[in-house]
Design a protein around this motif. Structure first.
Motif, PDB file in Angstrom:
ATOM      1  N   ASN A 173     -18.666 -11.369  -0.597  1.00 17.02           N
ATOM      2  CA  ASN A 173     -18.383 -11.253  -1.843  1.00 17.02           C
ATOM      3  C   ASN A 173     -17.244 -12.170  -2.382  1.00 17.02           C
ATOM      4  N   ILE A 174     -17.583 -13.463  -2.772  1.00 15.01           N
ATOM      5  CA  ILE A 174     -16.503 -14.378  -3.011  1.00 15.01           C
ATOM      6  C   ILE A 174     -15.796 -14.013  -4.251  1.00 15.01           C
ATOM      7  N   ASP A 175     -16.678 -13.651  -5.378  1.00 18.89           N
ATOM      8  CA  ASP A 175     -15.826 -13.443  -6.562  1.00 18.89           C
ATOM      9  C   ASP A 175     -15.081 -12.449  -6.710  1.00 18.89           C
ATOM     10  N   ASP A 176     -15.534 -11.229  -5.757  1.00 17.42           N
ATOM     11  CA  ASP A 176     -14.756 -10.035  -5.887  1.00 17.42           C
ATOM     12  C   ASP A 176     -13.428 -10.306  -4.931  1.00 17.42           C
ATOM     13  N   SER A 177     -13.661 -11.504  -4.189  1.00 22.04           N
ATOM     14  CA  SER A 177     -12.431 -11.727  -3.265  1.00 22.04           C
ATOM     15  C   SER A 177     -11.470 -12.996  -3.928  1.00 22.04           C
ATOM     16  N   SER A 178     -11.829 -13.110  -5.101  1.00 24.56           N
ATOM     17  CA  SER A 178     -11.048 -14.190  -5.667  1.00 24.56           C
ATOM     18  C   SER A 178     -10.637 -13.726  -7.120  1.00 24.56           C
ATOM     19  N   ILE A 179     -10.002 -12.657  -7.016  1.00 20.40           N
ATOM     20  CA  ILE A 179      -9.377 -12.340  -8.382  1.00 20.40           C
ATOM     21  C   ILE A 179      -7.656 -12.652  -8.386  1.00 20.40           C
ATOM     22  N   PRO A 180      -7.293 -13.240  -9.479  1.00 26.17           N
ATOM     23  CA  PRO A 180      -5.923 -13.671  -9.699  1.00 26.17           C
ATOM     24  C   PRO A 180      -5.134 -12.340 -10.028  1.00 26.17           C
ATOM     25  N   MET A 181      -4.670 -11.589  -9.047  1.00 30.15           N
ATOM     26  CA  MET A 181      -4.136 -10.329  -9.395  1.00 30.15           C
ATOM     27  C   MET A 181      -3.480  -9.885  -8.136  1.00 30.15           C
ATOM     28  N   VAL A 182      -2.139  -9.163  -8.589  1.00 28.54           N
ATOM     29  CA  VAL A 182      -1.376  -8.287  -7.602  1.00 28.54           C
ATOM     30  C   VAL A 182      -1.579  -6.880  -8.288  1.00 28.54           C
ATOM     31  N   ILE A 183      -2.257  -6.024  -7.154  1.00 30.07           N
ATOM     32  CA  ILE A 183      -2.162  -4.669  -7.574  1.00 30.07           C
ATOM     33  C   ILE A 183      -1.126  -3.838  -6.859  1.00 30.07           C
ATOM     34  N   LEU A 184      -0.556  -3.229  -7.501  1.00 34.25           N
ATOM     35  CA  LEU A 184       0.809  -2.419  -6.945  1.00 34.25           C
ATOM     36  C   LEU A 184       0.626  -0.923  -7.377  1.00 34.25           C
ATOM     37  N   ASN A 185       0.784  -0.138  -6.340  1.00 33.16           N
ATOM     38  CA  ASN A 185       1.125   1.329  -6.479  1.00 33.16           C
ATOM     39  C   ASN A 185       2.377   1.582  -6.043  1.00 33.16           C
ATOM     40  N   TYR A 186       3.058   2.533  -6.784  1.00 32.93           N
ATOM     41  CA  TYR A 186       4.365   2.991  -6.471  1.00 32.93           C
ATOM     42  C   TYR A 186       4.094   4.702  -6.178  1.00 32.93           C
ATOM     43  N   LYS A 187       3.936   5.157  -5.164  1.00 30.54           N
ATOM     44  CA  LYS A 187       3.931   6.463  -4.569  1.00 30.54           C
ATOM     45  C   LYS A 187       5.143   7.257  -4.572  1.00 30.54           C
ATOM     46  N   VAL A 188       5.469   8.042  -5.434  1.00 30.30           N
ATOM     47  CA  VAL A 188       6.621   8.688  -5.621  1.00 30.30           C
ATOM     48  C   VAL A 188       6.498  10.018  -5.064  1.00 30.30           C
ATOM     49  N   LYS A 189       7.404  10.562  -4.223  1.00 26.94           N
ATOM     50  CA  LYS A 189       7.369  12.178  -3.721  1.00 26.94           C
ATOM     51  C   LYS A 189       8.811  12.708  -4.110  1.00 26.94           C
ATOM     52  N   ASN A 190       8.916  13.559  -4.844  1.00 24.28           N
ATOM     53  CA  ASN A 190      10.246  14.393  -5.013  1.00 24.28           C
ATOM     54  C   ASN A 190      10.465  15.299  -3.710  1.00 24.28           C
ATOM     55  N   THR A 191      11.327  14.833  -3.004  1.00 25.67           N
ATOM     56  CA  THR A 191      11.723  15.546  -1.729  1.00 25.67           C
ATOM     57  C   THR A 191      12.879  16.327  -1.969  1.00 25.67           C
ATOM     58  N   SER A 192      13.385  16.714  -3.025  1.00 27.28           N
ATOM     59  CA  SER A 192      14.355  17.551  -3.521  1.00 27.28           C
ATOM     60  C   SER A 192      13.751  19.233  -3.874  1.00 27.28           C
ATOM     61  N   ASN A 193      14.489  20.177  -4.037  1.00 21.96           N
ATOM     62  CA  ASN A 193      14.106  21.318  -4.612  1.00 21.96           C
ATOM     63  C   ASN A 193      14.026  21.675  -5.789  1.00 21.96           C
TER      64      ASN A 193
END
Length: 864
Positions: A173-193
């Motif tokens: 799948n060439i077009d779907d593998s040719s997207i000019p993009m960075v996809i970023l996730n920031y998975k944040v967990k509260n480790t405090s009480n």
């Protein structure tokens, strides 16, 4: 809901379907992992995140974004910066997190791990991006390309964060593998009480017009755009020349619930001291909310976006951001000295799919979850296969090269590439045939792209006499103006054409290009040519990938020649060209017999140096390609292989096995030669080796040398003989795997990957003449060698190893898995469709199958 019905949804509805809540469990905590790098092995990691032919941004082992290579050229070390004065030049894009607990305790940190200690010293002090700002102390990096995850933690910080980046990658799948993009996730967990108020902010400068070395940002504009829940900054320019390579658009978007605030610029400069960054940090660290700033006089304004929400004690949420770009004006090859007489815009194919960078976002969002899941399916199917770990790593991580500035698609759709990449320009232009001969990634994952490369070679680079310019000019109408032929490049292109026809089953493709393919083989027989006496043996002036001309028979060129003869015989017979097929068969048989008798010395194949004595004996197109006509002593030429043990002398044989052409010479000689390569070329500790050229392996590293000379060395052998280059090592190692020398082959591949360990070198950047060198993408053939996979769309046949296990397969148009049992297989297609009439298990047998098409998601059981 079916994807095709999504066009009727509102942006808001799409947003809710893609992101839903902010629960990390609904997004990316099941990303595949092949390799984990501890804190001692992250500093060199730079993972390219971008589509095929779109440019890229590097995701580092620390979780930052660097090397912004999105404006049609390499830009190693480029981090778009507010200033270019003293220490300010190290202030590029960054993400930060603000935290405040119930008691009013506040902290602000960069969302990055600690920088490399090697950057601690410089004329202005430390040199790393945002070097003085606080960050997380502990980092681990996990990856299975194209997924990267930086795990950040710190005992002084009440959250743990996983920074994740990827770009869709789906074989076939060439077009779907040719997207000019960075996809970023920031998975944040509260480790405090305690409950926390948190805010995540990203800052990216509008650097349109400046690619790191060329151009200038002029009157750039940052515009806030909000469409229901889609919120972001769109970057444009009112001053950069719309015809320049550096002109285009960028977008930075948040897909998160929460209070969103912006800056379209930072504080105006009021003195020579840098107060803008301090103003931002103070503002963000106060409450996680950004006060607006404007600077209508800024040519390259900074854009910042922050999202604020709450995290309950122990809760985890995911924040997703998208960065896209759109730079349409790619120019012709432009390294100094190349194509000085031609300057033209050839464009980018990817920009024909979108109006601008904002449309990249809006068109991708409805399919984001599907694209992510499809990419996970591909990666999981490979890394969970019963394939050795070093094979999976080398194949998958070198695939990253295809998604850098190494390879690009011009506006008309053809894929072209440099040999490698220097820091700010391409290395060795023209889709060099004798380098791209080696790489197998494109053909077996994206077959249609490989076919466009064959189109370039035969429709544009080959003249009516059969001379294929081994470097193609741009625009394509100038394609054959280089006017020089390489023996290995031209013969290898014939084998590549045969491979791509077999994988595609495209008879129209074969018939369209066959006249030039045939002519390119006949070129061997011109007066003063490679095989002027037409005896099946190359004796003439053979320019090759060592950047020299070999004079006289040698194994490297001869195996390419034999493979081309055998492939041409197959194609000629298929097309009914019986006379030409007989000619090819006769020359192949004569050449193979002669080589075994005359070049095999009992341990390996060697070169017989035969000086041409006079330029009258060399065809003009084969003369002085690299050193000039008068620089070569044709009575005693330098830079020959001679009696050396060449590491890739069997490259044509290696390729013949990949495409099902069988042995080109005596099987025992082939196996003996590979054993001799391990005996003579293998160096356990490079610290004991004298190398007089470039160094790609050093110290206590182990490697296969380009050549060894147990039986006497020419005074001036070919220039690279003491070097180590991964593409050549893979070729030898995979050849060993093909011949059952499994331990030796895996050791050699493991040694390569140990050198690219994240501490000394990036795992995603195997170098030769430049970064991301194309030849190293030969590593994909390791998957083929260990699974014994072969597919012919012409015969509609597939074959596999009979060794029990589950294996990944891909033919460039579809992919899936094959579970091998005792005289039985379960064959699954995970994407695309597969036509099959015959299936074989090695040493077990062949089963005829009633002609059927296996569609995506379907499996069949075959008993043999």
């Amino acid at each position: 809901m079916k994807i095709e019905n999504m066009k009727f949804l509102t942006i808001n509805a799409i947003f809710l379907m893609v992101v839903g809540g902010l629960s990390a469990q609904e997004t990316s905590n099941d990303w595949p992992v092949l390799k984990t790098y501890n804190q001692e092995h992250i500093q060199k990691i730079k993972m390219p995140v971008g589509g095929i032919g779109t440019g890229t941004v590097s995701f580092t082992g620390r979780g930052s974004l660097e090397d912004w290579e999105i404006m049609n050229r390499p830009a190693k070390g480029f981090n778009p910066t507010l200033e270019n004065w003293g220490p300010a030049k190290e202030k590029g894009p960054f993400f930060a997190i603000f935290m405040e607990d119930e008691d009013g305790n506040k902290q602000t940190r960069l969302l990055e791990g600690m920088q490399d200690e090697a950057t601690f010293e410089g004329a202005w002090g430390a040199t790393s991006n945002q070097h003085g700002l606080p960050r997380f102390n502990n980092t681990t990096f996990k990856t299975a390309y194209p997924f990267g995850q930086a795990y950040l933690s710190d005992k002084e910080v009440p959250v743990a964060v996983v920074v994740e980046a990827f770009n869709p990658l789906i074989p076939g799948n060439i077009d779907d593998s040719s997207i000019p993009m960075v996809i970023l996730n920031y998975k944040v967990k509260n480790t405090s009480n305690k409950d926390l108020s948190i805010s995540l902010a990203g800052s990216i400068q509008n650097f349109i017009g400046f690619d790191g070395t060329r151009g200038k940002a002029i009157k750039n504009i940052n515009t806030i755009r909000e469409e229901n829940e889609l919120k972001g900054i769109h970057y444009t320019s009112n001053g950069v020349d719309p015809k320049s390579e550096q002109w285009g658009t960028m977008s930075f978007v948040s897909l998160n619930k929460g209070e969103t605030t912006y800056r379209t610029a930072w504080q105006k400069k009021t003195s020579r001291w840098d107060k803008k960054r301090l103003d931002f940090w103070d503002d963000f660290s106060e409450d996680g909310i950004l006060e607006k700033r404007e600077n209508k006089n800024a040519n390259a304004p900074m854009g910042s976006l922050a999202v604020k929400t709450t995290l309950k004690a122990g809760e985890e949420k995911n924040f997703r951001f998208l960065i896209s770009w759109h730079f349409p004006n790619r120019q012709t090859w432009d390294k100094p000295g190349f194509q000085k007489h031609i300057k033209a815009t050839v464009g980018n194919y990817y920009t024909t799919k979108y109006a601008d960078s904002w449309e990249v976002i809006t068109k991708t969002i409805p399919r984001l979850k599907t694209l992510e899941n499809s990419t996970k399916t591909f990666v999981n199917s490979l890394i969970k296969s019963d394939i050795p770990e070093e094979i999976k790593e080398s194949a998958l991580f070198n695939l990253a090269h295809l998604r850098t500035q190494l390879a690009f698609r011009i506006k008309s759709g053809q894929l072209l590439g440099w040999e490698g990449l220097f820091d700010t320009y391409g290395s060795c232009f023209g889709s060099c045939t004798h380098v791209w001969n080696y790489e197998q990634t494109t053909a077996f994952l994206f077959g249609e792209l490989a076919k466009t490369m064959r189109e370039v070679e035969y429709k544009y680079a080959t003249d009516n006499e059969g001379l294929m310019s081994f470097r193609v000019y741009l625009p394509l109408k100038e394609g054959n103006k280089w006017g020089k032929a390489a023996a290995d490049g031209q013969m290898g292109s014939i084998m590549k054409f045969y491979r791509d026809w077999q994988l595609s089953g495209d008879d129209a493709f074969l018939k369209e290009h066959w006249p030039k393919v045939k002519k390119s083989l006949e070129f061997c027989w011109i007066p003063g040519g490679w095989d002027a006496n037409k005896d099946g043996v190359m004796e003439g002036s053979q320019h090759n990938t060592m950047d020299v001309e070999y004079f006289g028979p040698n194994p490297q060129m001869e195996f390419w020649y034999l493979g081309a003869l055998k492939a041409s015989e197959e194609m000629a017979n298929y097309l009914g060209d019986k006379t030409f097929a007989k000619t090819c068969k006769k020359l192949y048989q004569k050449g193979s017999k002669w080589m075994d008798k005359n070049l095999f010395n009992g341990e390996y194949y060697e070169q017989h140096i035969e000086p041409p004595m006079s330029a009258d004996n060399v065809a003009p197109s084969l003369m002085g390609i690299t050193t000039g006509d008068k620089a070569i002593d044709l009575t005693s030429p330098d830079f020959q292989l001679g009696k050396g043990v060449l590491v890739d002398q069997l490259v044509g044989q290696f390729f013949a096995h990949l495409v099902g052409l069988g042995y080109l010479a005596d099987e025992n000689h082939i196996k003996t030669t590979l054993k001799s390569i391990m005996k003579y070329n293998y160096v356990e500790n490079m610290a004991s080796h004298a190398n007089f050229h470039r160094s790609y392996a050093l110290g206590n590293e182990s490697a296969l040398l380009m050549a060894a000379y147990p039986n006497g060395r020419p005074a001036k052998p070919f220039p690279y003989y003491t070097e180590v280059m991964t593409g050549f090592e893979y070729t030898a190692a995979i050849g060993m795997l093909q011949e059952g020398l499994t331990e030796e082959g895996l050791l050699s591949i493991r040694n390569i990957r140990d050198r690219y360990d994240g501490k000394k070198r990036s795992p995603f950047n195997e170098a030769e003449a430049g970064h991301h060198y194309a030849r190293s993408m030969v590593a994909w053939a390791g998957v083929l060698a260990t699974t014994k996979f072969h597919y012919s769309a012409v015969e509609k046949s597939m074959s596999f190893t009979s060794k029990l296990g589950t294996y990944f397969w891909s033919n460039g148009y579809s992919y899936g898995t094959c579970e091998v049992k005792e005289k039985e297989v379960n064959l699954t297609v995970l994407s695309g469709s597969l036509e099959l009439e015959q299936f074989s298990l090695e040493s077990v047998g062949t089963k005829k199958i009633k002609n059927q098409t296996i569609n995506s998601g379907k499996s069949i059981n075959i008993k043999l």
